[in-house]
Motif scaffolding. Structure first.
Motif, PDB file in Angstrom:
ATOM      1  N   ASN A  44     -35.236  42.952  77.834  1.00  0.00           N
ATOM      2  CA  ASN A  44     -35.970  42.621  79.057  1.00  0.00           C
ATOM      3  C   ASN A  44     -37.465  42.720  78.801  1.00  0.00           C
ATOM      4  O   ASN A  44     -37.933  43.598  78.067  1.00  0.00           O
ATOM      5  N   THR A  45     -38.227  41.845  79.448  1.00  0.00           N
ATOM      6  CA  THR A  45     -39.681  41.940  79.336  1.00  0.00           C
ATOM      7  C   THR A  45     -40.180  43.222  79.972  1.00  0.00           C
ATOM      8  O   THR A  45     -41.085  43.880  79.463  1.00  0.00           O
ATOM      9  N   ASP A  46     -39.614  43.579  81.115  1.00  0.00           N
ATOM     10  CA  ASP A  46     -39.933  44.860  81.769  1.00  0.00           C
ATOM     11  C   ASP A  46     -38.703  45.316  82.538  1.00  0.00           C
ATOM     12  O   ASP A  46     -37.649  44.679  82.510  1.00  0.00           O
ATOM     13  N   ALA A  47     -38.852  46.426  83.261  1.00  0.00           N
ATOM     14  CA  ALA A  47     -37.704  47.011  83.963  1.00  0.00           C
ATOM     15  C   ALA A  47     -37.486  46.413  85.349  1.00  0.00           C
ATOM     16  O   ALA A  47     -36.568  46.816  86.056  1.00  0.00           O
ATOM     17  N   GLY A  48     -38.308  45.437  85.734  1.00  0.00           N
ATOM     18  CA  GLY A  48     -38.322  44.965  87.111  1.00  0.00           C
ATOM     19  C   GLY A  48     -37.036  44.363  87.621  1.00  0.00           C
ATOM     20  O   GLY A  48     -36.734  44.459  88.811  1.00  0.00           O
ATOM     21  N   THR A  49     -36.261  43.715  86.748  1.00  0.00           N
ATOM     22  CA  THR A  49     -35.048  43.052  87.215  1.00  0.00           C
ATOM     23  C   THR A  49     -33.786  43.888  86.999  1.00  0.00           C
ATOM     24  O   THR A  49     -32.681  43.421  87.253  1.00  0.00           O
ATOM     25  N   MET A  50     -33.944  45.117  86.550  1.00  0.00           N
ATOM     26  CA  MET A  50     -32.777  45.955  86.267  1.00  0.00           C
ATOM     27  C   MET A  50     -32.277  46.652  87.519  1.00  0.00           C
ATOM     28  O   MET A  50     -33.053  47.090  88.365  1.00  0.00           O
ATOM     29  N   SER A  51     -30.959  46.788  87.616  1.00  0.00           N
ATOM     30  CA  SER A  51     -30.361  47.563  88.699  1.00  0.00           C
ATOM     31  C   SER A  51     -30.680  49.042  88.508  1.00  0.00           C
ATOM     32  O   SER A  51     -30.690  49.539  87.372  1.00  0.00           O
ATOM     33  N   PRO A  52     -30.934  49.765  89.593  1.00  0.00           N
ATOM     34  CA  PRO A  52     -31.157  51.221  89.459  1.00  0.00           C
ATOM     35  C   PRO A  52     -29.980  51.936  88.811  1.00  0.00           C
ATOM     36  O   PRO A  52     -30.163  52.939  88.127  1.00  0.00           O
ATOM     37  N   PHE A  53     -28.753  51.414  89.006  1.00  0.00           N
ATOM     38  CA  PHE A  53     -27.599  52.022  88.355  1.00  0.00           C
ATOM     39  C   PHE A  53     -27.655  51.828  86.839  1.00  0.00           C
ATOM     40  O   PHE A  53     -27.093  52.598  86.074  1.00  0.00           O
ATOM     41  N   GLU A  54     -28.330  50.779  86.405  1.00  0.00           N
ATOM     42  CA  GLU A  54     -28.415  50.449  84.986  1.00  0.00           C
ATOM     43  C   GLU A  54     -29.457  51.297  84.266  1.00  0.00           C
ATOM     44  O   GLU A  54     -29.249  51.732  83.141  1.00  0.00           O
ATOM     45  N   HIS A  55     -30.583  51.558  84.946  1.00  0.00           N
ATOM     46  CA  HIS A  55     -31.722  52.132  84.220  1.00  0.00           C
ATOM     47  C   HIS A  55     -32.506  53.159  85.044  1.00  0.00           C
ATOM     48  O   HIS A  55     -33.606  53.538  84.672  1.00  0.00           O
ATOM     49  N   GLY A  56     -31.969  53.573  86.191  1.00  0.00           N
ATOM     50  CA  GLY A  56     -32.750  54.463  87.044  1.00  0.00           C
ATOM     51  C   GLY A  56     -33.810  53.681  87.802  1.00  0.00           C
ATOM     52  O   GLY A  56     -33.777  52.450  87.867  1.00  0.00           O
ATOM     53  N   GLU A  57     -34.771  54.394  88.370  1.00  0.00           N
ATOM     54  CA  GLU A  57     -35.780  53.726  89.187  1.00  0.00           C
ATOM     55  C   GLU A  57     -36.706  52.848  88.338  1.00  0.00           C
ATOM     56  O   GLU A  57     -36.883  53.079  87.146  1.00  0.00           O
ATOM     57  N   VAL A  58     -37.279  51.869  88.988  1.00  0.00           N
ATOM     58  CA  VAL A  58     -38.349  51.084  88.383  1.00  0.00           C
ATOM     59  C   VAL A  58     -39.660  51.719  88.832  1.00  0.00           C
ATOM     60  O   VAL A  58     -39.963  51.755  90.030  1.00  0.00           O
ATOM     61  N   PHE A  59     -40.428  52.230  87.884  1.00  0.00           N
ATOM     62  CA  PHE A  59     -41.689  52.874  88.229  1.00  0.00           C
ATOM     63  C   PHE A  59     -42.790  51.823  88.260  1.00  0.00           C
ATOM     64  O   PHE A  59     -42.900  51.007  87.345  1.00  0.00           O
ATOM     65  N   VAL A  60     -43.593  51.839  89.320  1.00  0.00           N
ATOM     66  CA  VAL A  60     -44.641  50.839  89.509  1.00  0.00           C
ATOM     67  C   VAL A  60     -46.000  51.461  89.214  1.00  0.00           C
ATOM     68  O   VAL A  60     -46.319  52.555  89.701  1.00  0.00           O
ATOM     69  N   LEU A  61     -46.794  50.758  88.411  1.00  0.00           N
ATOM     70  CA  LEU A  61     -48.121  51.230  88.026  1.00  0.00           C
ATOM     71  C   LEU A  61     -49.190  50.609  88.920  1.00  0.00           C
ATOM     72  O   LEU A  61     -48.935  49.658  89.666  1.00  0.00           O
ATOM     73  N   ASP A  62     -50.401  51.123  88.837  1.00  0.00           N
ATOM     74  CA  ASP A  62     -51.514  50.595  89.633  1.00  0.00           C
ATOM     75  C   ASP A  62     -51.723  49.098  89.413  1.00  0.00           C
ATOM     76  O   ASP A  62     -52.042  48.361  90.340  1.00  0.00           O
ATOM     77  N   ASP A  63     -51.552  48.655  88.164  1.00  0.00           N
ATOM     78  CA  ASP A  63     -51.807  47.243  87.857  1.00  0.00           C
ATOM     79  C   ASP A  63     -50.611  46.348  88.174  1.00  0.00           C
ATOM     80  O   ASP A  63     -50.620  45.160  87.845  1.00  0.00           O
ATOM     81  N   GLY A  64     -49.585  46.905  88.805  1.00  0.00           N
ATOM     82  CA  GLY A  64     -48.414  46.125  89.170  1.00  0.00           C
ATOM     83  C   GLY A  64     -47.336  46.087  88.122  1.00  0.00           C
ATOM     84  O   GLY A  64     -46.308  45.432  88.316  1.00  0.00           O
ATOM     85  N   GLY A  65     -47.519  46.773  87.007  1.00  0.00           N
ATOM     86  CA  GLY A  65     -46.490  46.808  85.979  1.00  0.00           C
ATOM     87  C   GLY A  65     -45.236  47.512  86.464  1.00  0.00           C
ATOM     88  O   GLY A  65     -45.309  48.579  87.082  1.00  0.00           O
ATOM     89  N   GLU A  66     -44.069  46.905  86.202  1.00  0.00           N
ATOM     90  CA  GLU A  66     -42.778  47.508  86.529  1.00  0.00           C
ATOM     91  C   GLU A  66     -42.215  48.076  85.224  1.00  0.00           C
ATOM     92  O   GLU A  66     -41.835  47.323  84.328  1.00  0.00           O
ATOM     93  N   VAL A  67     -42.152  49.397  85.139  1.00  0.00           N
ATOM     94  CA  VAL A  67     -41.903  50.029  83.844  1.00  0.00           C
ATOM     95  C   VAL A  67     -40.820  51.089  83.941  1.00  0.00           C
ATOM     96  O   VAL A  67     -40.285  51.387  85.015  1.00  0.00           O
ATOM     97  N   ASP A  68     -40.523  51.669  82.802  1.00  0.00           N
ATOM     98  CA  ASP A  68     -39.523  52.729  82.689  1.00  0.00           C
ATOM     99  C   ASP A  68     -39.951  53.971  83.464  1.00  0.00           C
ATOM    100  O   ASP A  68     -41.138  54.285  83.563  1.00  0.00           O
ATOM    101  N   LEU A  69     -38.973  54.676  83.996  1.00  0.00           N
ATOM    102  CA  LEU A  69     -39.278  55.863  84.811  1.00  0.00           C
ATOM    103  C   LEU A  69     -39.980  56.971  84.040  1.00  0.00           C
ATOM    104  O   LEU A  69     -40.630  57.844  84.642  1.00  0.00           O
ATOM    105  N   ASP A  70     -39.876  56.962  82.702  1.00  0.00           N
ATOM    106  CA  ASP A  70     -40.557  57.994  81.917  1.00  0.00           C
ATOM    107  C   ASP A  70     -42.075  57.910  82.063  1.00  0.00           C
ATOM    108  O   ASP A  70     -42.772  58.919  81.934  1.00  0.00           O
ATOM    109  N   LEU A  71     -42.597  56.718  82.320  1.00  0.00           N
ATOM    110  CA  LEU A  71     -44.041  56.601  82.528  1.00  0.00           C
ATOM    111  C   LEU A  71     -44.459  57.312  83.808  1.00  0.00           C
ATOM    112  O   LEU A  71     -45.591  57.765  83.931  1.00  0.00           O
ATOM    113  N   GLY A  72     -43.541  57.418  84.758  1.00  0.00           N
ATOM    114  CA  GLY A  72     -43.811  58.219  85.947  1.00  0.00           C
ATOM    115  C   GLY A  72     -43.945  59.687  85.599  1.00  0.00           C
ATOM    116  O   GLY A  72     -44.822  60.391  86.109  1.00  0.00           O
ATOM    117  N   ASN A  73     -43.070  60.162  84.686  1.00  0.00           N
ATOM    118  CA  ASN A  73     -43.195  61.541  84.204  1.00  0.00           C
ATOM    119  C   ASN A  73     -44.541  61.766  83.531  1.00  0.00           C
ATOM    120  O   ASN A  73     -45.205  62.783  83.746  1.00  0.00           O
TER     121      ASN A  73
END
Length: 524
Positions: A44-73
């Motif tokens: 995947n290019t990013d986590a934006g189209t993944m189901s939460p059951f598949e990959h957990g939450e989609v974490f959103v950054l200030d610039d609009g990036g939809e990324v892995d939840l670890d970046l939230g950590n």
């Protein structure tokens, strides 16, 4: 620039993200400026189209990036603001290489995994590592890189190869590898077993990387003889073997690393001895101790459709935890599948129906998070109705706000067919509509994403007071639907107060009742 790479072995879910975040905290406490990069080997290019059951939450950054939840950590632990480029995926790398090939940048050469993919990975790391993320000017001191997945995964191999090459590119004294592995305790014999870690390190070395430090996950601290065995078979000094044993809360992890002198081991590998100070972690120690000593409960009903996986709502859970610790309350989350509140469940599974309503009625507050699709929407509407009628504090995020508006229109305005066009495209009373700038054909990156400014319309409203009486706030958004501007006047005349709006005053951001504590923020 110094680099710290965190890899994982044996099984997934060992806590590489928390470990990488805690390493960042420790290095910051020693006076260094730190940034982070997360590598996800999926296509995947990013986590934006993944189901939460598949990959957990989609974490959103200030610039609009939809990324892995670890970046939230990373952001929560280190108080930094990352960009979408801080999350590398296989999809991004291959897309970049193919775009260059189409433009002729490779001058007719055969494009291959080595060197073109591996070079792209290395170039990406070097470029992003130089971007400051702490609000200060100039390059940072250390970049912590987390490689997702488990050593041995096929999809990770190009990254392993690239990182092996990268360690030579940056040179000795600039690259430190920390391998997070499992040391299980078998209940039958009660003995800590080192073989899984031995095999994991052997696989890592077979792919060209040798760990400098082992971070061993275990239920209890490692015995000295176990450390000696790991040192002998994994070729890692005993003082560089850290135990990450089970703790009451994750705020203890940086303290564990500090107490076991992990920073000294890292500094020795990176030739930073004598240039840093001893880590100061008073705030972390205080927070961890306070959290351990909380007894008075506050019960929050989480009414959602992904309640089977808590990671689907990770950022919300962390926000609730931070608030509860600040108020000296012990957070208790009552997970309620939204479907279980619906009339159909009463007929099909009366026990689940009764249990769900019992939890809802016993809650001190009700939270309805975001989500997509029709499943469970009626249950969320019923939860909003119960909160409104019984004056229970209610927080609706994204879809949670939308269902509250729908419920109000149905119950107060008596518009029985009021709905969102997401669930009923033909409704005669569309309270929530698709945003005109969105796309119904392309899902990835087409929502209203990233940091958006909200202006408070009323200075003394509850929501403004919760934000310290500010006139505006910047919050991160992730949604395709909005409250119908054509219905705003009717809703407000009936008692709704849209206390927060965007800069055009056409998009409703925050909604409150005048007569109870209810804050509904339209962001994920």
């Amino acid at each position: 620039m110094k680099y710290v790479l965190v890899t994982g072995g044996v099984v997934s879910g060992l806590g590489k993200g928390v470990t990488a975040s805690s390493i960042g905290v420790l290095l910051k406490a020693c006076g260094l400026r730190v940034t982070c990069i997360k590598i996800d080997p999926y296509l995947n290019t990013d986590a934006g189209t993944m189901s939460p059951f598949e990959h957990g939450e989609v974490f959103v950054l200030d610039d609009g990036g939809e990324v892995d939840l670890d970046l939230g950590n990373y952001e929560r632990f280190m108080d930094i603001k990352l960009t979408r480029d801080n999350n590398i995926t296989t999809g991004k790398i291959y897309q970049s290489v193919i775009d260059k090939e189409r433009k002729g940048d490779y001058l007719g050469k055969t494009v291959q995994v080595v060197p073109h993919i591996t070079d792209e990975i290395q170039d990406w790391i070097e470029r992003v590592a130089m971007i400051p993320v702490d609000g200060k000017e100039g390059p940072v001191d250390v970049c912590v890189i987390e490689l997702g997945g488990t050593i041995g995964d096929i999809e990770s191999m190009p990254f392993i190869e690239a990182l092996g090459q990268f360690s030579y590119r940056v040179g000795p004294g600039n690259f430190c590898l920390i391998h997070v592995s499992l040391v299980p305790v078998l209940n039958v014999v009660g003995e800590q077993k080192t073989k899984p870690t031995q095999h994991s390190v052997r696989g890592l070395r077979g792919q060209g990387l040798t760990p400098n430090i082992l971070a061993c996950r275990s239920t209890v601290a490692l015995d000295d003889n176990v450390k000696g065995k790991l040192s002998q078979f994994c070729h890692v000094p005993e003082q560089n073997i850290i135990t990450l044993y089970d703790v009451p809360n994750i705020w203890h992890i940086p303290l564990l690393l500090r107490d076991q002198k992990a920073h000294e081991a890292i500094f020795k590998v990176l030739n930073l001895q004598g240039t840093t100070k001893e880590p100061l972690l008073k705030e972390w120690t205080s927070r961890a101790e306070i959290c351990d000593g909380l007894h008075e409960p506050v019960r929050i009903a989480m009414v959602g459709k992904y309640t089977g996986l808590s990671d689907a709502y990770l950022s919300i859970l962390k926000a609730l935890l931070h608030a509860s610790v600040d108020l000296r309350k012990k957070l208790v989350i009552d997970w309620i599948p939204a479907c279980d509140l619906e009339d159909a469940t009463e007929k099909e599974n009366p026990d689940a129906y009764k249990a769900a309503w019992k939890l809802l009625k016993g809650a001190d507050g009700i939270l309805v998070p975001g989500g997509f699709g029709n499943r469970g929407v009626q249950g969320k509407i019923l939860a909003a109705k119960y909160a409104r009628e019984h004056r229970i504090p209610y927080l609706g995020i994204c879809l949670g706000m939308q269902v509250a508006v729908i419920e109000f229109a149905r119950s107060v305005l008596n518009l029985r067919d009021a709905n969102s066009t997401e669930f009923d495209p033909n409704t005669k009373n569309p309270c929530v509509i698709f945003m005109p700038e969105g796309s119904k054909t392309h899902m990835g990156g087409t929502m209203r994403l990233g940091s958006r400014r909200t202006y408070f319309q009323i200075k003394d409203c509850k929501s403004a007071k919760l934000y310290g009486n500010r006139t505006f706030i910047d919050e991160r958004h992730r949604h395709r639907y909005e409250v119908n501007p054509d219905m705003i006047a009717r809703l407000e005349n009936a008692g709704l107060s849209f206390t927060g709006k965007d800069e055009t005053s056409q998009r409703m951001e925050v909604w409150t009742f005048n007569y109870k504590i209810a804050v509904l923020l339209n962001y994920f």
